[in-house]
Scaffold this motif. Structure first.
Motif, mmCIF file in Angstrom:
data_model
loop_
_atom_site.group_PDB
_atom_site.id
_atom_site.type_symbol
_atom_site.label_atom_id
_atom_site.label_comp_id
_atom_site.label_asym_id
_atom_site.label_seq_id
_atom_site.Cartn_x
_atom_site.Cartn_y
_atom_site.Cartn_z
ATOM 1 N N GLU A 26 26.231 14.289 -24.993
ATOM 2 C CA GLU A 26 25.698 12.967 -24.706
ATOM 3 C C GLU A 26 26.533 11.891 -25.385
ATOM 4 O O GLU A 26 26.693 10.811 -24.847
ATOM 5 C CB GLU A 26 24.241 12.883 -25.163
ATOM 6 N N SER A 27 27.081 12.172 -26.562
ATOM 7 C CA SER A 27 27.849 11.169 -27.293
ATOM 8 C C SER A 27 29.233 10.927 -26.687
ATOM 9 O O SER A 27 29.933 10.034 -27.103
ATOM 10 C CB SER A 27 27.982 11.569 -28.766
ATOM 11 N N PHE A 28 29.625 11.709 -25.674
ATOM 12 C CA PHE A 28 30.922 11.534 -25.032
ATOM 13 C C PHE A 28 30.920 10.373 -24.042
ATOM 14 O O PHE A 28 31.963 9.937 -23.595
ATOM 15 C CB PHE A 28 31.360 12.817 -24.309
ATOM 16 N N ASP A 29 29.726 9.879 -23.675
ATOM 17 C CA ASP A 29 29.643 8.758 -22.736
ATOM 18 C C ASP A 29 30.325 7.523 -23.314
ATOM 19 O O ASP A 29 30.202 7.226 -24.491
ATOM 20 C CB ASP A 29 28.178 8.438 -22.409
ATOM 21 N N GLY A 30 31.049 6.826 -22.482
ATOM 22 C CA GLY A 30 31.710 5.595 -22.902
ATOM 23 C C GLY A 30 33.094 5.789 -23.508
ATOM 24 O O GLY A 30 33.777 4.827 -23.810
ATOM 25 N N MET A 31 33.509 7.038 -23.695
ATOM 26 C CA MET A 31 34.848 7.291 -24.241
ATOM 27 C C MET A 31 35.875 7.246 -23.117
ATOM 28 O O MET A 31 35.561 7.507 -21.966
ATOM 29 C CB MET A 31 34.918 8.692 -24.868
ATOM 30 N N GLU A 35 40.397 10.380 -24.932
ATOM 31 C CA GLU A 35 39.599 10.642 -26.122
ATOM 32 C C GLU A 35 38.587 11.756 -25.855
ATOM 33 O O GLU A 35 38.391 12.654 -26.684
ATOM 34 C CB GLU A 35 38.880 9.349 -26.521
ATOM 35 N N LYS A 36 37.977 11.727 -24.687
ATOM 36 C CA LYS A 36 36.989 12.742 -24.309
ATOM 37 C C LYS A 36 37.644 14.128 -24.244
ATOM 38 O O LYS A 36 37.104 15.109 -24.740
ATOM 39 C CB LYS A 36 36.384 12.365 -22.958
ATOM 40 N N PHE A 37 38.837 14.198 -23.622
ATOM 41 C CA PHE A 37 39.537 15.486 -23.532
ATOM 42 C C PHE A 37 39.797 16.052 -24.922
ATOM 43 O O PHE A 37 39.515 17.215 -25.198
ATOM 44 C CB PHE A 37 40.862 15.374 -22.770
ATOM 45 N N VAL A 38 40.371 15.225 -25.799
ATOM 46 C CA VAL A 38 40.748 15.697 -27.133
ATOM 47 C C VAL A 38 39.519 16.196 -27.890
ATOM 48 O O VAL A 38 39.544 17.271 -28.494
ATOM 49 C CB VAL A 38 41.490 14.600 -27.926
ATOM 50 N N LYS A 39 38.437 15.435 -27.857
ATOM 51 C CA LYS A 39 37.217 15.843 -28.573
ATOM 52 C C LYS A 39 36.682 17.163 -28.038
ATOM 53 O O LYS A 39 36.321 18.054 -28.802
ATOM 54 C CB LYS A 39 36.147 14.761 -28.474
ATOM 55 N N LYS A 40 36.602 17.282 -26.716
ATOM 56 C CA LYS A 40 36.058 18.515 -26.121
ATOM 57 C C LYS A 40 36.984 19.705 -26.378
ATOM 58 O O LYS A 40 36.523 20.808 -26.641
ATOM 59 C CB LYS A 40 35.815 18.316 -24.633
ATOM 60 N N PHE A 41 38.290 19.484 -26.300
ATOM 61 C CA PHE A 41 39.263 20.544 -26.556
ATOM 62 C C PHE A 41 39.116 21.075 -27.982
ATOM 63 O O PHE A 41 39.038 22.279 -28.211
ATOM 64 C CB PHE A 41 40.677 20.008 -26.308
ATOM 65 N N ILE A 42 39.062 20.182 -28.952
ATOM 66 C CA ILE A 42 38.920 20.581 -30.353
ATOM 67 C C ILE A 42 37.551 21.234 -30.582
ATOM 68 O O ILE A 42 37.443 22.245 -31.277
ATOM 69 C CB ILE A 42 39.119 19.371 -31.292
ATOM 70 N N HIS A 43 36.519 20.667 -29.978
ATOM 71 C CA HIS A 43 35.163 21.201 -30.115
ATOM 72 C C HIS A 43 35.078 22.651 -29.634
ATOM 73 O O HIS A 43 34.329 23.456 -30.193
ATOM 74 C CB HIS A 43 34.185 20.311 -29.338
ATOM 75 N N LYS A 44 35.876 23.008 -28.630
ATOM 76 C CA LYS A 44 35.868 24.370 -28.092
ATOM 77 C C LYS A 44 36.789 25.317 -28.856
ATOM 78 O O LYS A 44 36.952 26.459 -28.471
ATOM 79 C CB LYS A 44 36.281 24.344 -26.618
ATOM 80 N N GLY A 45 37.421 24.824 -29.922
ATOM 81 C CA GLY A 45 38.249 25.690 -30.757
ATOM 82 C C GLY A 45 39.741 25.569 -30.527
ATOM 83 O O GLY A 45 40.511 26.323 -31.113
ATOM 84 N N GLY A 46 40.169 24.640 -29.675
ATOM 85 C CA GLY A 46 41.596 24.437 -29.441
ATOM 86 C C GLY A 46 42.270 23.784 -30.637
ATOM 87 O O GLY A 46 41.638 23.040 -31.384
ATOM 88 N N LYS A 47 43.529 24.077 -30.809
ATOM 89 C CA LYS A 47 44.308 23.502 -31.921
ATOM 90 C C LYS A 47 45.202 22.406 -31.347
ATOM 91 O O LYS A 47 46.115 22.693 -30.585
ATOM 92 C CB LYS A 47 45.112 24.587 -32.619
ATOM 93 N N PHE A 48 44.910 21.183 -31.722
ATOM 94 C CA PHE A 48 45.532 20.006 -31.139
ATOM 95 C C PHE A 48 46.554 19.397 -32.081
ATOM 96 O O PHE A 48 46.265 19.161 -33.247
ATOM 97 C CB PHE A 48 44.434 18.987 -30.827
ATOM 98 N N GLN A 142 49.099 13.774 -18.058
ATOM 99 C CA GLN A 142 48.513 14.898 -17.339
ATOM 100 C C GLN A 142 46.996 14.966 -17.485
ATOM 101 O O GLN A 142 46.359 15.809 -16.869
ATOM 102 C CB GLN A 142 49.115 16.215 -17.833
ATOM 103 N N ILE A 143 46.417 14.090 -18.272
ATOM 104 C CA ILE A 143 44.968 14.127 -18.473
ATOM 105 C C ILE A 143 44.272 13.593 -17.229
ATOM 106 O O ILE A 143 44.545 12.481 -16.771
ATOM 107 C CB ILE A 143 44.541 13.345 -19.734
ATOM 108 N N SER A 144 43.379 14.413 -16.675
ATOM 109 C CA SER A 144 42.611 14.055 -15.481
ATOM 110 C C SER A 144 41.131 14.007 -15.833
ATOM 111 O O SER A 144 40.677 14.700 -16.745
ATOM 112 C CB SER A 144 42.815 15.093 -14.373
ATOM 113 N N LYS A 145 40.394 13.225 -15.082
ATOM 114 C CA LYS A 145 38.962 13.054 -15.341
ATOM 115 C C LYS A 145 38.194 14.372 -15.199
ATOM 116 O O LYS A 145 37.389 14.733 -16.034
ATOM 117 C CB LYS A 145 38.392 12.011 -14.379
#
Length: 197
Positions: A26-31, A35-48, A142-145
């Motif tokens: 829910e807190s991803f709204d408005g990003m 920014e949304k990609f990076v947060k979700k990628f890291i949240h899932k365990g990706g190393k950025f 390369q970041i897509s919605k």
């Protein structure tokens, strides 16, 4: 792109609590989509690793290889093979399970933090046939919605030679036990480093 530096410097750990995950979504709204990609990628365990230029990408790649004691890298891409030669890393096109696979991607998907690949990067290999360790070189362009936009972008870039297979890595913690029965049998989880230029 200053926000990417903030993410690089911050230490966001993936949550194993499903309720917390729902609240975070829910807190991803408005990003922005970046920014949304990076947060979700890291949240899932990706190393950025955010790279402001090619020299920083080279430095980060050297550190990844040293940290993991990888002396050789699997790589199909000609440009990335030159990249590896520049940092004096051994490379092979032979699939060896204990070596990392270094590749480009087709798209980075903002709404779920996944990374799309096609037969252009993987040749005739399926994601489950690749080693568990991936190092991906990508650009912010390369970041897509969402997946639909990602596939549309792939088609637009390759009108005549459209890739035959398109797949994605959506989880970056291999061997994680999955509670969601819809994901049962998904072997696409990879320990993934993303060098984002």
């Amino acid at each position: 792109m200053n926000f990417l530096k903030k993410f690089y410097e911050s230490k966001i750990k993936p949550s194993l609590n499903k309720d917390v995950d729902e609240d975070k979504n829910e807190s991803f709204d408005g990003m922005s989509i970046d920014e949304k990609f990076v947060k979700k990628f890291i949240h899932k365990g990706g190393k950025f690793l955010y790279c402001s230029d090619i020299e920083e990408a080279e430095t980060n790649l050297v550190q990844i290889l040293q940290e993991n004691q990888w002396n050789n890298v699997i790589c199909f891409d000609t440009y990335l093979q030159e990249f590896l030669s520049k940092i004096k890393s051994a490379k092979t096109e032979k699939m060896i399970s204990n070596l990392p696979f270094f590749t480009k991607s087709e798209a980075l998907i903002s709404n779920d933090g996944s990374i799309m690949f096609s037969s252009k990067q993987l040749r005739d290999k399926k994601l489950k046939e690749l080693p568990k360790n991936l190092i991906v070189f990508a650009k912010t362009s390369q970041i897509s919605k969402d997946t639909r936009d990602g596939i549309s972008g792939i088609r637009n870039r390759s009108e005549k030679n459209s890739p035959t297979i398109i797949s994605s890595v959506k989880d970056y913690i291999p061997n994680k036990t999955e509670d969601d029965f819809m994901s049962y049998g998904n072997t696409n989880s990879k320990n993934l480093y993303l060098l984002l230029l």
